[in-house]
Design an enzyme around this catalytic site. Structure first.
Site, short mmCIF file in Angstrom:
data_model
loop_
_atom_site.label_atom_id
_atom_site.label_comp_id
_atom_site.label_asym_id
_atom_site.label_seq_id
_atom_site.Cartn_x
_atom_site.Cartn_y
_atom_site.Cartn_z
N PHE A 178 6.04 10.87 14.32
CA PHE A 178 6.52 11.47 15.35
C PHE A 178 5.54 11.72 16.50
O PHE A 178 4.50 11.78 16.05
CB PHE A 178 7.25 12.75 15.01
CG PHE A 178 8.41 12.75 14.39
CD1 PHE A 178 9.24 11.77 14.10
CD2 PHE A 178 9.00 13.86 13.70
CE1 PHE A 178 10.44 11.85 13.64
CE2 PHE A 178 10.20 13.89 13.11
CZ PHE A 178 11.05 12.64 12.99
N HIS A 207 6.04 0.93 6.76
CA HIS A 207 6.51 2.36 7.13
C HIS A 207 7.87 2.84 6.51
O HIS A 207 8.06 3.42 5.80
CB HIS A 207 6.35 2.84 8.55
CG HIS A 207 6.23 4.22 8.82
ND1 HIS A 207 5.64 5.18 8.09
CD2 HIS A 207 7.31 4.97 9.60
CE1 HIS A 207 6.25 6.34 8.55
NE2 HIS A 207 7.24 6.26 9.43
N GLU A 224 9.80 -1.26 13.88
CA GLU A 224 8.84 -1.81 12.77
C GLU A 224 8.95 -3.52 12.71
O GLU A 224 7.91 -4.23 12.62
CB GLU A 224 8.66 -1.12 11.46
CG GLU A 224 7.54 -1.76 10.58
CD GLU A 224 7.49 -0.84 9.52
OE1 GLU A 224 6.24 -0.92 8.77
OE2 GLU A 224 8.41 -0.04 9.12
N LYS A 232 9.55 3.82 0.45
CA LYS A 232 10.29 4.86 0.86
C LYS A 232 11.62 4.88 0.09
O LYS A 232 12.46 5.78 0.00
CB LYS A 232 10.37 5.34 2.26
CG LYS A 232 9.02 5.91 2.87
CD LYS A 232 8.99 6.03 4.25
CE LYS A 232 7.65 6.48 4.86
NZ LYS A 232 6.83 5.44 4.86
N HIS A 252 10.52 10.10 1.98
CA HIS A 252 9.54 10.09 3.09
C HIS A 252 8.52 11.36 2.81
O HIS A 252 9.16 12.43 2.68
CB HIS A 252 10.06 10.32 4.35
CG HIS A 252 9.10 10.19 5.41
ND1 HIS A 252 7.66 10.21 5.26
CD2 HIS A 252 9.24 9.55 6.73
CE1 HIS A 252 7.03 10.19 6.54
NE2 HIS A 252 8.05 9.45 7.30
#
Length: 412
Positions: A398, A302, A313, A334, A339
């Site tokens: 989120f 991620h 992570e 990313k 993102h």
């Protein structure tokens, strides 16, 4: 019942690196950044003035001008990525199979530029000037609706909204529909277009996004000690999933097999992640795939470049994979794409699939200063050749939404 096998047969993407999955992939492997100063509005006065915008994109090249005028950019991105993915797969939707082809495409915020534009019109010119296409241009499920209308799919469909995990959840949910026989093929992925003043302002007040305005290409720094937040991006990623036997029977090109999906929620905090539930999500995906940690050859992280997320992570990967975590390469797309919100998990799934196909692990660029709390192999700055048979793709959002996908090289 025995779950049916699921193949990936088509890919399509619109990203800050390029319009097209293959073009984006080539740029990614070369370590190119899609981050620059914002051009969609004047960012002067904002503490963050950079983003990863989709550039040189002309929706009129892919759809009629009337549809372009009445739909939001997040729908444009989704439609174009879908057209590319379907064309790539060779899957033809017609009256014989339309009821067995479904759609799961998600978005974080829907048509926010349409919302912002019409709210301004309402305030400045009054209610009679609000567009009749305001609501269908704004509501999140209209990417799914437009895809169905344009391409003729009539099977099970829905819009997934799970923040930054949306794209991966959409692919995982589509995977389930094929596994259990509710569909034979699925259009799956995510799309977002949120580089707007209100988006930059809101994320800036949260302290979530980078303020490295003087060095845009170096702003997204996953796992680096000097990271200061993610860079907001936009775009869409769509993959075509098919039941394995039918894909083989029609002679479809098979990129990889999707073999595992994990989904959990932290139930802890709206923005602060819980690495234990992230690890549980990864283990669920591995368990379904019937593989051990030692079988994982690569992890597409991620990797947002926020302080807490990268540490969490890293801990989750260690907890889920044990000793294997010290040996498996981990990288964050990313660092180059920014993102992409709902599109992130879908575009990263595409890049994971192409990693398996080409045996090239894309780098994590801008990795200069190691963080003692992030101590895995992040493939710093330069792509790496490697045999990759099984790969994991993580997405965490989120609200504590977690998703993990496991892809495997197709072996017949």
């Amino acid at each position: 019942m025995n779950k049916r096998r699921v193949a990936v047969t088509g890919i399509g993407a619109v990203t800050p690196l390029a319009t097209g999955a293959e073009q984006s992939w080539q740029a990614l492997c070369q370590g190119k950044s899609g981050v620059a100063r914002i051009t969609k509005f004047d960012p002067s006065g904002f503490k963050t003035q950079i983003a990863a915008e989709v550039r040189d994109f002309h929706p009129e090249d892919f759809m009629d001008k009337k549809r372009v005028r009445r739909t939001d950019p997040f729908i444009h991105y989704a439609l174009v990525a879908t057209r590319m993915a379907l064309g790539d797969s060779g899957l033809i939707i017609n009256h014989n199979n339309a009821n067995r082809v479904g759609i799961v495409v998600g978005t974080c915020v829907g048509g926010m530029s349409t919302y912002e534009k019409n709210l301004r019109t309402l305030q400045e010119e009054g209610p009679d000037k609000v567009s009749p296409f305001f609501i269908p241009g704004f509501i999140p499920n209209m990417a799914v609706g437009e895809i169905a209308i344009v391409f003729g799919a009539k099977g099970p469909s829905k819009c997934v909204v799970t923040a930054c995990a949306t794209g991966s959840h959409a692919i995982g949910d589509a995977f389930r529909l094929i596994q259990y026989g509710e569909a034979d093929a699925m259009i799956a992925g995510g799309s977002d277009a949120y580089i707007l003043p209100v988006g930059i302002a809101g994320l800036g007040k949260m302290g979530a996004i980078s303020r490295r305005n003087d060095e845009p290409e170096k702003a997204s720094r996953p796992f680096d000690k000097d990271r200061d937040g993610f860079v907001l991006g936009e775009g869409a990623g769509i993959i075509i999933l098919e039941e394995m036997e039918s894909a083989i029977k029609r002679g479809g090109k098979i990129y990889a097999e999707l073999v595992g999906y994990g989904s959990t929620v932290d139930g802890y905090h709206i923005t602060e992640p819980d690495w234990q539930n992230q690890a549980r999500c990864i283990r669920l995906a591995l368990d379904e795939a019937a593989i051990s940690p030692g079988d994982i050859d690569y992890i597409n992280a991620h990797g947002t470049a926020t302080v807490l997320n990268d540490i969490s992570e890293t801990k989750a990967i260690k907890a889920a994979l044990g000793e294997r975590s010290r040996k498996v390469p981990v990288s964050s797309n990313k660092s180059m794409t920014g993102h992409l919100l709902a599109a992130a998990g879908a575009v990263e799934a595409i890049f994971t699939i192409l990693t398996i196909r080409d045996g090239i692990i894309p780098p994590t660029i801008n990795y200069e200063t190691p963080d003692p709390e992030c101590d895995l192999d992040y493939v710093p700055n330069v792509a790496r050749k490697a045999e990759v048979n099984i790969a994991l793709s993580n997405s965490f959002g989120f609200g504590g939404a977690n998703a993990a996908l496991v892809f495997k090289k197709f072996s017949g």
